[in-house]
Design a protein around this motif. Structure first.
Motif, mmCIF file in Angstrom:
data_model
loop_
_atom_site.group_PDB
_atom_site.id
_atom_site.type_symbol
_atom_site.label_atom_id
_atom_site.label_comp_id
_atom_site.label_asym_id
_atom_site.label_seq_id
_atom_site.Cartn_x
_atom_site.Cartn_y
_atom_site.Cartn_z
ATOM 1 N N TYR A 15 -2.811 -7.232 14.344
ATOM 2 C CA TYR A 15 -2.928 -8.560 14.547
ATOM 3 C C TYR A 15 -2.915 -9.154 15.806
ATOM 4 N N PHE A 16 -3.621 -10.252 16.156
ATOM 5 C CA PHE A 16 -3.837 -10.930 17.512
ATOM 6 C C PHE A 16 -3.639 -12.293 17.428
ATOM 7 N N ASP A 17 -3.265 -12.947 18.546
ATOM 8 C CA ASP A 17 -3.111 -14.187 18.401
ATOM 9 C C ASP A 17 -4.505 -14.993 18.375
ATOM 10 N N ALA A 18 -4.838 -15.394 17.232
ATOM 11 C CA ALA A 18 -6.191 -16.216 17.096
ATOM 12 C C ALA A 18 -5.913 -17.741 17.236
ATOM 13 N N GLY A 19 -4.916 -18.320 17.540
ATOM 14 C CA GLY A 19 -4.727 -19.696 17.686
ATOM 15 C C GLY A 19 -5.003 -20.584 16.376
ATOM 16 N N THR A 21 -7.736 -20.870 15.080
ATOM 17 C CA THR A 21 -8.520 -20.136 14.344
ATOM 18 C C THR A 21 -7.959 -19.507 13.167
ATOM 19 N N LYS A 22 -6.869 -18.999 13.262
ATOM 20 C CA LYS A 22 -6.189 -18.366 11.850
ATOM 21 C C LYS A 22 -6.376 -19.005 10.744
ATOM 22 N N GLN A 82 0.345 -12.729 6.185
ATOM 23 C CA GLN A 82 0.536 -12.347 7.576
ATOM 24 C C GLN A 82 -0.264 -12.993 8.680
ATOM 25 N N SER A 85 1.398 -16.025 9.674
ATOM 26 C CA SER A 85 2.894 -15.653 10.212
ATOM 27 C C SER A 85 2.493 -15.277 11.694
ATOM 28 N N ASP A 86 3.548 -15.938 12.316
ATOM 29 C CA ASP A 86 3.745 -15.505 14.014
ATOM 30 C C ASP A 86 4.454 -14.257 14.357
ATOM 31 N N VAL A 87 5.030 -13.753 13.365
ATOM 32 C CA VAL A 87 5.799 -12.240 13.349
ATOM 33 C C VAL A 87 5.133 -11.451 12.304
ATOM 34 N N HIS A 88 4.600 -10.477 12.705
ATOM 35 C CA HIS A 88 3.727 -9.525 11.745
ATOM 36 C C HIS A 88 4.587 -8.368 11.317
#
Length: 311
Positions: A15-19, A21-22, A82, A85-88
């Motif tokens: 997972y990556f930080d999509a801001g 857009t998630k 997920q 979530s910020d923590v995967h």
């Protein structure tokens, strides 16, 4: 050396930080999950309710659609959670449960497609013996064996992986994967690797080989038969072959990605390849069979017209 399976967790590292857009990704996947459920449930109900569809081919299709629901339920809820979530992090028991669901889904998919190819082989190559060989009890046994066989094979896989002593807890995927966990092990994994190869052979390569063998026989009969026979064979076999090729090819890409270093590929592309294999088939099958199988298509169309008329 830490045993991560005892009250601990895994981190899904793909997972990556999509801001913001998630939230868009979440809505798209939620919509896809909803479509998968609706399409498969619709066809299951259509087959179960209409007595004209209580034939072996449609019973196998019903089992296939149930498996699509099973596989999507094993993937989508955790995936959607997920994304937001910020923590995967995923607890070890939940991770192994997802592995069990996804791996058994794949096994049932290949085995059901193999059973369907055998059914088509009997119907086209041995039409006079079809009704005596493909009885209702035979259909029930074939469906039950497809499910039980796959579930037992995967249960052994999970039971071999869960006690492993691990030296890390980061899985570089967006869902839990058994081979990724085995690669984290500090202890000897020879038994896991050998059993993994054997189970893969018996749930994927053997069914695919059987399918190709039956279709070689079907093609041989069709080319030597009448034009009507060829048209019937094409109409019933094309969806099955398309489903097999879609699932097998995407599965091969996923196996290559798991076994070899694909870090040169963009992360988004690796994620899409992994998800395509598990997601596409679940919508591809009901849409394909719903459009290509004339009996199912006609009943679905009449239901749609009836609802429009009622409104």
């Amino acid at each position: 050396m830490i045993n991560f399976t005892e009250g601990s967790y895994f981190i899904l590292g793909a997972y990556f930080d999509a801001g913001p857009t998630k939230y868009l990704f979440f809505l798209l996947l939620l919509s896809l999950y909803f479509l998968i459920i609706c399409a498969n449930v619709l066809l299951i109900v259509v087959i179960c309710v209409n007595r004209s569809l209580h034939e072996p081919m449609y019973m196998f299709l019903c089992s296939l659609f149930v498996n699509e629901l099973y596989g999507s339920t094993g993937l989508f809820p955790l995936l959607l959670l997920q994304i937001l979530s910020d923590v995967h992090a995923v607890s070890a028991p939940l991770c192994f449960l997802q592995i069990f669901c996804l791996y058994s889904y794949v096994g049932v998919e290949f085995l059901t497609l193999a059973v369907m190819s055998y059914d088509r082989y009997l119907a086209i190559c041995c039409p006079l013996q079809y009704n005596t060989r493909m009885t209702s009890s035979t259909v029930s046994v074939l469906i039950a064996v497809s499910w039980i066989y796959a579930l037992l094979l995967v249960a052994v896989t999970v039971s071999l992986s869960s006690p492993l002593q691990l030296c890390g807890n980061i899985i570089n995927k967006v869902y839990c994967d058994n081979y990724a966990i085995v690669k984290l092990a500090c202890s000897d994994t020879t038994l896991n690797n050998i059993y993994g190869l054997i189970s893969t052979a018996f749930t994927a390569f053997v069914p695919v080989t059987l399918i190709f063998f039956t279709y070689m026989r079907i093609l041989k009969v069709c080319f030597s038969g009448s034009k009507q026979m060829r048209q019937k064979a094409v109409s019933t076999c094309t969806p099955h072959l398309a489903s097999l090729l879609n699932f097998s090819c995407s599965g091969c890409f996923e196996i290559l990605q798991s076994r070899f270093n694909m870090n040169n590929l963009p992360n988004v592309l690796r994620i899409l390849i992994s998800l395509y294999w598990l997601m596409c088939q679940q919508l591809f099958n009901p849409v394909l069979y719903g459009l290509k199988m004339s009996k199912i298509y006609d009943i679905c169309k009449s239901l749609l017209y009836w609802k429009v008329w009622i409104m």
